[in-house]
Design an enzyme around this catalytic site. Sequence first.
Site, PDB file in Angstrom:
ATOM      1  N   ASP A 103       7.196  -1.819 -22.574  1.00  0.00           N
ATOM      2  CA  ASP A 103       6.058  -0.941 -22.322  1.00  0.00           C
ATOM      3  C   ASP A 103       4.811  -1.432 -23.043  1.00  0.00           C
ATOM      4  O   ASP A 103       3.688  -1.138 -22.627  1.00  0.00           O
ATOM      5  CB  ASP A 103       6.365   0.484 -22.790  1.00  0.00           C
ATOM      6  CG  ASP A 103       7.420   1.167 -21.935  1.00  0.00           C
ATOM      7  OD1 ASP A 103       7.718   0.671 -20.835  1.00  0.00           O
ATOM      8  OD2 ASP A 103       7.950   2.201 -22.376  1.00  0.00           O
ATOM      9  N   TYR A 370      11.452   5.046 -11.875  1.00  0.00           N
ATOM     10  CA  TYR A 370      10.285   5.869 -11.577  1.00  0.00           C
ATOM     11  C   TYR A 370       9.995   5.858 -10.077  1.00  0.00           C
ATOM     12  O   TYR A 370      10.256   4.871  -9.382  1.00  0.00           O
ATOM     13  CB  TYR A 370       9.063   5.339 -12.310  1.00  0.00           C
ATOM     14  CG  TYR A 370       9.041   5.577 -13.802  1.00  0.00           C
ATOM     15  CD1 TYR A 370      10.199   5.814 -14.531  1.00  0.00           C
ATOM     16  CD2 TYR A 370       7.839   5.554 -14.502  1.00  0.00           C
ATOM     17  CE1 TYR A 370      10.159   6.034 -15.896  1.00  0.00           C
ATOM     18  CE2 TYR A 370       7.788   5.770 -15.871  1.00  0.00           C
ATOM     19  CZ  TYR A 370       8.948   5.998 -16.563  1.00  0.00           C
ATOM     20  OH  TYR A 370       8.908   6.213 -17.918  1.00  0.00           O
ATOM     21  N   GLU A 394      11.077   2.265  -8.183  1.00  0.00           N
ATOM     22  CA  GLU A 394      11.713   1.142  -8.852  1.00  0.00           C
ATOM     23  C   GLU A 394      13.157   1.030  -8.375  1.00  0.00           C
ATOM     24  O   GLU A 394      13.903   2.009  -8.392  1.00  0.00           O
ATOM     25  CB  GLU A 394      11.659   1.347 -10.367  1.00  0.00           C
ATOM     26  CG  GLU A 394      10.240   1.399 -10.909  1.00  0.00           C
ATOM     27  CD  GLU A 394      10.160   1.761 -12.373  1.00  0.00           C
ATOM     28  OE1 GLU A 394       9.150   1.408 -13.009  1.00  0.00           O
ATOM     29  OE2 GLU A 394      11.109   2.404 -12.894  1.00  0.00           O
TER      30      GLU A 394
END
Length: 415
Positions: A103, A370, A394
């Site tokens: 991230d 997601y 995803e």
Amino acid sequence: MTEEGPGIVSLGKLRRPRMLRLWGICRVQIFSAIFMLMSPAGVGAGAKDDFSLVHPLVTMEQLLWVSGKQIGSVDTFRIPLITTTPRGTLLAFAEARKMSTSDKGAKFIALRRSMDQGSTWSPTAFIVDDGETPDGLNLGAVVSDTTTGVVFLFYSLCAHKAGCQVASTMLVWSKDDGVSWSSPRNLSLDIGTEMFAPGPGSGIQKQREPRKGRLIVCGHGTLERDGVFCLLSDDHGVSWRYGGGVSGIPYGQPKRENDFNPDECQPYELPDGSVVINARNQNNYHCHCRIILRSYDACDTLRPRDVTFDTELVDPVVAAGAVATSSGIVFFSNPAHPEFRVNLTLRWSFSNGTSWRKETVQLWPGPSGYSSLTTLEGNVDGKDEAPQLYVLYEKGRNQYMESISLVKVSVYGTL
């Protein structure tokens, strides 16, 4: 609105990536498909929205991005966002993580556009580049103003305070359906430097009173500003301010398992003008399911007494997709499993999300993460088309971050 510097990134400068083999459209029951093909023509173009006509059917799936340095030497594509512009163009966005799956780290914002209802897509364009920032950009939320036609894209910088000290909420916009984009605008002077992570997903523009026309973008914070809260604009995106929020418990302290900690979220508007925010239940407070917040004043306030838990929406702690059609159908997508990110499933509700239909559509049984939803309704290219739903999610065989795939769903089950 005055653009800050030229900052225009033109599409088409990057070559089209090679064609990618599809992993297969999810299976649809044959008898259901045959039944829908034999249904009256009234469920096609020009049909009046009616709950009895709703039989969601997957009509197309294609990969938009594949991780593993196959597109622009990008290591990983994550965090899908999809929206429909007021002119009917589909815009798909993703974080293009340059060096790793983390991230944190440096990234691009990747964009692809479709002007033919999702059949074909432009080559990937990188519309924002954070350079070599150790704690780079994170998507994000996208919202359009139907009056001006402007598309706004929000993202954060330095969200994790890794190698940097000050978080920023950033904004870029497009006046031409995503062909070109403004230079980034830092909203810190307007809203401060408390970390605000928009979405990920879509914002909304209020279509009904109260505050018809208001732009609303919701997200979550950290210990500085705990819980879920929203950004609001009543002047078509010229200025932004914070609206209501619901804090985590204990407020301003690190959370433990089963603490109340609403996180990534997706707003949508109901026919009565209220706004529902479907949120990630980060620490599994009360259940392995979704947190539901509701505002009756266009997100000026979010009251604790309007917080509920939807135990029908079993969830493994993830960012989910949610959208409401103009006729009041609510769609929801997530990996429908209490612990693992697998089994990407589409659900729908005719009761404002207070209950969900027993029938579902499994979009992918394997690893899935997601997801983001948008609809294309009404008049398209001069034709009154039946409503279409788009799911950008995803998808992987071994890990959910292997690719980002687009599914097109006919709401009325017509091909």
